[in-house]
Design a protein around this motif. Structure first.
Motif, PDB file in Angstrom:
ATOM      1  N   PRO A  85     -78.796  55.487-107.949  1.00 47.42           N
ATOM      2  CA  PRO A  85     -79.791  54.566-107.403  1.00 47.42           C
ATOM      3  C   PRO A  85     -80.417  53.735-108.524  1.00 47.42           C
ATOM      4  CG  PRO A  85     -80.252  56.839-106.743  1.00 47.42           C
ATOM      5  CD  PRO A  85     -79.142  56.878-107.744  1.00 47.42           C
ATOM      6  N   ARG A  86     -80.788  52.511-108.167  1.00 42.21           N
ATOM      7  CA  ARG A  86     -81.485  51.647-109.133  1.00 42.21           C
ATOM      8  C   ARG A  86     -82.986  51.914-109.123  1.00 42.21           C
ATOM      9  NH1 ARG A  86     -78.096  47.195-110.665  1.00 42.21           N
ATOM     10  NH2 ARG A  86     -76.272  47.135-109.322  1.00 42.21           N
ATOM     11  N   VAL A  87     -83.438  52.708-108.180  1.00 40.66           N
ATOM     12  CA  VAL A  87     -84.866  52.988-108.055  1.00 40.66           C
ATOM     13  C   VAL A  87     -85.143  54.428-108.451  1.00 40.66           C
ATOM     14  CG1 VAL A  87     -85.197  51.289-106.223  1.00 40.66           C
ATOM     15  CG2 VAL A  87     -84.673  53.650-105.623  1.00 40.66           C
ATOM     16  N   ASP A  88     -86.341  54.663-108.911  1.00 46.18           N
ATOM     17  CA  ASP A  88     -86.776  56.000-109.244  1.00 46.18           C
ATOM     18  C   ASP A  88     -87.349  56.658-107.993  1.00 46.18           C
ATOM     19  OD1 ASP A  88     -89.338  57.731-110.125  1.00 46.18           O
ATOM     20  OD2 ASP A  88     -87.759  57.879-111.657  1.00 46.18           O
ATOM     21  N   ARG A  89     -86.883  57.837-107.681  1.00 44.69           N
ATOM     22  CA  ARG A  89     -87.305  58.552-106.471  1.00 44.69           C
ATOM     23  C   ARG A  89     -88.818  58.702-106.395  1.00 44.69           C
ATOM     24  NH1 ARG A  89     -90.079  62.771-104.668  1.00 44.69           N
ATOM     25  NH2 ARG A  89     -89.106  64.138-103.161  1.00 44.69           N
ATOM     26  N   ASP A  90     -89.446  59.126-107.492  1.00 40.94           N
ATOM     27  CA  ASP A  90     -90.884  59.361-107.468  1.00 40.94           C
ATOM     28  C   ASP A  90     -91.672  58.062-107.300  1.00 40.94           C
ATOM     29  OD1 ASP A  90     -90.437  62.085-107.704  1.00 40.94           O
ATOM     30  OD2 ASP A  90     -90.631  62.064-109.894  1.00 40.94           O
ATOM     31  N   VAL A  91     -91.178  56.989-107.871  1.00 38.23           N
ATOM     32  CA  VAL A  91     -91.834  55.685-107.700  1.00 38.23           C
ATOM     33  C   VAL A  91     -91.757  55.253-106.234  1.00 38.23           C
ATOM     34  CG1 VAL A  91     -91.716  53.231-108.291  1.00 38.23           C
ATOM     35  CG2 VAL A  91     -91.519  54.961-110.088  1.00 38.23           C
ATOM     36  N   MET A  92     -90.598  55.437-105.613  1.00 42.89           N
ATOM     37  CA  MET A  92     -90.451  55.072-104.197  1.00 42.89           C
ATOM     38  C   MET A  92     -91.409  55.874-103.319  1.00 42.89           C
ATOM     39  SD  MET A  92     -88.406  52.609-103.644  1.00 42.89           S
ATOM     40  CE  MET A  92     -88.154  52.806-101.896  1.00 42.89           C
ATOM     41  N   VAL A  93     -91.514  57.159-103.566  1.00 47.32           N
ATOM     42  CA  VAL A  93     -92.408  58.004-102.776  1.00 47.32           C
ATOM     43  C   VAL A  93     -93.862  57.586-103.018  1.00 47.32           C
ATOM     44  CG1 VAL A  93     -93.240  60.370-102.457  1.00 47.32           C
ATOM     45  CG2 VAL A  93     -90.782  59.915-102.621  1.00 47.32           C
ATOM     46  N   ALA A  94     -94.226  57.341-104.262  1.00 52.93           N
ATOM     47  CA  ALA A  94     -95.596  56.923-104.577  1.00 52.93           C
ATOM     48  C   ALA A  94     -95.931  55.572-103.946  1.00 52.93           C
ATOM     49  CB  ALA A  94     -95.786  56.858-106.092  1.00 52.93           C
ATOM     50  N   THR A  95     -94.936  54.710-103.815  1.00 51.36           N
ATOM     51  CA  THR A  95     -95.147  53.381-103.246  1.00 51.36           C
ATOM     52  C   THR A  95     -95.668  53.453-101.820  1.00 51.36           C
ATOM     53  OG1 THR A  95     -93.425  52.446-104.655  1.00 51.36           O
ATOM     54  CG2 THR A  95     -93.983  51.207-102.687  1.00 51.36           C
ATOM     55  N   VAL A  96     -95.252  54.456-101.070  1.00 48.88           N
ATOM     56  CA  VAL A  96     -95.666  54.536 -99.662  1.00 48.88           C
ATOM     57  C   VAL A  96     -96.865  55.466 -99.444  1.00 48.88           C
ATOM     58  CG1 VAL A  96     -93.375  53.946 -98.818  1.00 48.88           C
ATOM     59  CG2 VAL A  96     -93.990  56.350 -99.104  1.00 48.88           C
ATOM     60  N   GLN A  97     -97.431  56.006-100.508  1.00 46.13           N
ATOM     61  CA  GLN A  97     -98.558  56.935-100.360  1.00 46.13           C
ATOM     62  C   GLN A  97     -99.728  56.309 -99.603  1.00 46.13           C
ATOM     63  OE1 GLN A  97     -99.071  60.105-100.803  1.00 46.13           O
ATOM     64  NE2 GLN A  97     -97.113  60.558-101.755  1.00 46.13           N
ATOM     65  N   GLU A  98    -100.132  55.086 -99.986  1.00 44.56           N
ATOM     66  CA  GLU A  98    -101.274  54.467 -99.320  1.00 44.56           C
ATOM     67  C   GLU A  98    -100.961  54.183 -97.857  1.00 44.56           C
ATOM     68  OE1 GLU A  98    -104.498  50.847 -99.729  1.00 44.56           O
ATOM     69  OE2 GLU A  98    -102.989  51.103-101.284  1.00 44.56           O
ATOM     70  N   ASN A  99     -99.745  53.743 -97.574  1.00 41.74           N
ATOM     71  CA  ASN A  99     -99.341  53.483 -96.191  1.00 41.74           C
ATOM     72  C   ASN A  99     -99.462  54.741 -95.345  1.00 41.74           C
ATOM     73  OD1 ASN A  99     -98.449  51.346 -97.697  1.00 41.74           O
ATOM     74  ND2 ASN A  99     -96.467  51.212 -96.712  1.00 41.74           N
ATOM     75  N   ALA A 100     -99.322  55.889 -95.964  1.00 44.86           N
ATOM     76  CA  ALA A 100     -99.344  57.154 -95.234  1.00 44.86           C
ATOM     77  C   ALA A 100    -100.745  57.519 -94.753  1.00 44.86           C
ATOM     78  CB  ALA A 100     -98.794  58.267 -96.118  1.00 44.86           C
ATOM     79  N   HIS A 101    -101.756  56.892 -95.330  1.00 41.33           N
ATOM     80  CA  HIS A 101    -103.114  57.333 -95.049  1.00 41.33           C
ATOM     81  C   HIS A 101    -104.024  56.281 -94.432  1.00 41.33           C
ATOM     82  CE1 HIS A 101    -102.111  61.061 -96.971  1.00 41.33           C
ATOM     83  NE2 HIS A 101    -101.616  60.375 -97.968  1.00 41.33           N
ATOM     84  N   ARG A 102    -103.514  55.091 -94.213  1.00 48.01           N
ATOM     85  CA  ARG A 102    -104.362  54.067 -93.600  1.00 48.01           C
ATOM     86  C   ARG A 102    -103.508  53.074 -92.833  1.00 48.01           C
ATOM     87  NH1 ARG A 102    -106.049  48.965 -97.048  1.00 48.01           N
ATOM     88  NH2 ARG A 102    -106.564  48.500 -94.934  1.00 48.01           N
ATOM     89  N   ASP A 103    -104.187  52.260 -92.026  1.00 48.82           N
ATOM     90  CA  ASP A 103    -103.494  51.167 -91.349  1.00 48.82           C
ATOM     91  C   ASP A 103    -103.974  49.843 -91.939  1.00 48.82           C
ATOM     92  OD1 ASP A 103    -105.775  49.993 -89.902  1.00 48.82           O
ATOM     93  OD2 ASP A 103    -105.698  51.784 -88.660  1.00 48.82           O
ATOM     94  N   TYR A 104    -103.366  48.766 -91.491  1.00 50.32           N
ATOM     95  CA  TYR A 104    -103.667  47.438 -92.024  1.00 50.32           C
ATOM     96  C   TYR A 104    -104.012  46.447 -90.915  1.00 50.32           C
ATOM     97  CZ  TYR A 104    -102.002  49.427 -96.320  1.00 50.32           C
ATOM     98  OH  TYR A 104    -101.863  50.238 -97.420  1.00 50.32           O
ATOM     99  N   TRP A 105    -104.598  46.959 -89.838  1.00 48.90           N
ATOM    100  CA  TRP A 105    -104.976  46.070 -88.741  1.00 48.90           C
ATOM    101  C   TRP A 105    -106.034  45.066 -89.174  1.00 48.90           C
ATOM    102  CZ3 TRP A 105    -101.859  45.432 -84.931  1.00 48.90           C
ATOM    103  CH2 TRP A 105    -101.029  46.477 -84.527  1.00 48.90           C
ATOM    104  N   ASP A 106    -106.884  45.430 -90.126  1.00 43.48           N
ATOM    105  CA  ASP A 106    -107.883  44.486 -90.624  1.00 43.48           C
ATOM    106  C   ASP A 106    -107.203  43.270 -91.250  1.00 43.48           C
ATOM    107  OD1 ASP A 106    -106.937  46.158 -92.717  1.00 43.48           O
ATOM    108  OD2 ASP A 106    -108.771  45.885 -93.888  1.00 43.48           O
ATOM    109  N   ALA A 107    -106.145  43.495 -92.015  1.00 38.25           N
ATOM    110  CA  ALA A 107    -105.391  42.379 -92.602  1.00 38.25           C
ATOM    111  C   ALA A 107    -104.674  41.594 -91.513  1.00 38.25           C
ATOM    112  CB  ALA A 107    -104.393  42.901 -93.636  1.00 38.25           C
ATOM    113  N   TRP A 108    -104.078  42.301 -90.554  1.00 41.05           N
ATOM    114  CA  TRP A 108    -103.382  41.623 -89.451  1.00 41.05           C
ATOM    115  C   TRP A 108    -104.323  40.658 -88.743  1.00 41.05           C
ATOM    116  CZ3 TRP A 108     -98.656  40.606 -88.000  1.00 41.05           C
ATOM    117  CH2 TRP A 108     -98.440  40.117 -86.708  1.00 41.05           C
TER     118      TRP A 108
END
Length: 173
Positions: A85-108
Motif C-alpha cells: 500500500p502507498r498509505v500508512d495503515r495507522d495514518v488512515m485509521v487516525a484520519t477517520v477518528q474525528e468522523n467516528a465521533h461527530r457529525d457535520y450537519w452544521d457544515a452541511w
C-alpha cells in the motif's frame, strides 16, 4: 468531484469558504455521523490485506476484480517481496477518528452551492442520509448508481460520469 473522506473535506471547504465553490459533487460522502466503529472497521480491513501482494493479478483478485479491483491494485507500489500500500495503515485509521465521533450537519447547513450526491446502490451511504441532505439543502440532487458499492466511481464509471455530465449541463441552463 470527491468521494468518501475527500468528499467530506470538500464539503467542509465549501461550507467554510462558499466563495470558492460554485457546485459540489459528493460520491458516497455526507455529513452523517457519528460512526464509532469506523476506525476499527477500516483498520481490520487494512489488516486483512495480504501484504505484500505477489503481483497485480493477486491484488486485483483480492480487491474483488473488475474496475474497482484494478483501481485498488493500481494504487499499490512495488517494494520488497511484491506490491505494498502507498498509505500508512495507522495514518488512515487516525484520519477517520474525528468522523467516528461527530457529525457535520452544521457544515452541511452552511452550504450555499448546489450539490450532486452520488450513492452506490450497495454503498455505505444510507438512503435516509441522502434524503435528509436534500430536505435540509434544497439545491441537492441525489442519484443512485445501480449495482455500485462505496467505490461507485470505480464500479460504474460511465454511469457516474453520465450523471455528473447531466448535472453540470443542467447547472448551465
Amino acid at each position: 468531484m470527491w468521494g468518501s473522506t475527500g468528499g467530506l473535506t470538500a464539503l467542509l471547504t465549501a461550507a467554510a469558504h462558499p466563495e470558492v465553490c460554485r457546485a459540489l459533487v459528493l460520491i458516497e460522502a455526507g455529513p452523517a455521523g457519528p460512526s464509532p466503529e469506523l476506525p476499527d472497521r477500516i483498520g481490520r480491513w487494512l489488516d486483512s490485506w495480504p501484504v505484500p501482494f505477489p503481483d497485480v493479478e493477486a491484488a486485483e483478485a483480492f480487491f474483488g476484480g473488475g474496475p474497482a479491483g484494478r483501481a485498488w491494485a493500481a494504487g499499490l507500489a512495488p517494494g520488497p517481496g511484491g506490491l505494498h500500500p502507498r498509505v500508512d495503515r495507522d495514518v488512515m485509521v487516525a484520519t477517520v477518528q474525528e468522523n467516528a465521533h461527530r457529525d457535520y450537519w452544521d457544515a452541511w447547513d452552511r452550504l450555499r452551492c448546489p450539490v450532486l450526491v452520488v450513492r452506490g446502490e450497495r454503498g455505505a451511504m444510507k438512503p435516509d442520509e441522502a434524503d435528509r441532505m436534500r430536505a435540509r439543502h434544497h439545491a441537492t440532487r441525489i442519484v443512485v448508481i445501480p449495482g455500485a458499492g462505496h467505490d461507485a466511481h470505480l464500479d460504474n464509471t460511465p454511469a457516474v460520469y453520465g450523471e455528473m455530465a447531466r448535472y453540470l449541463h443542467d447547472l448551465q441552463q
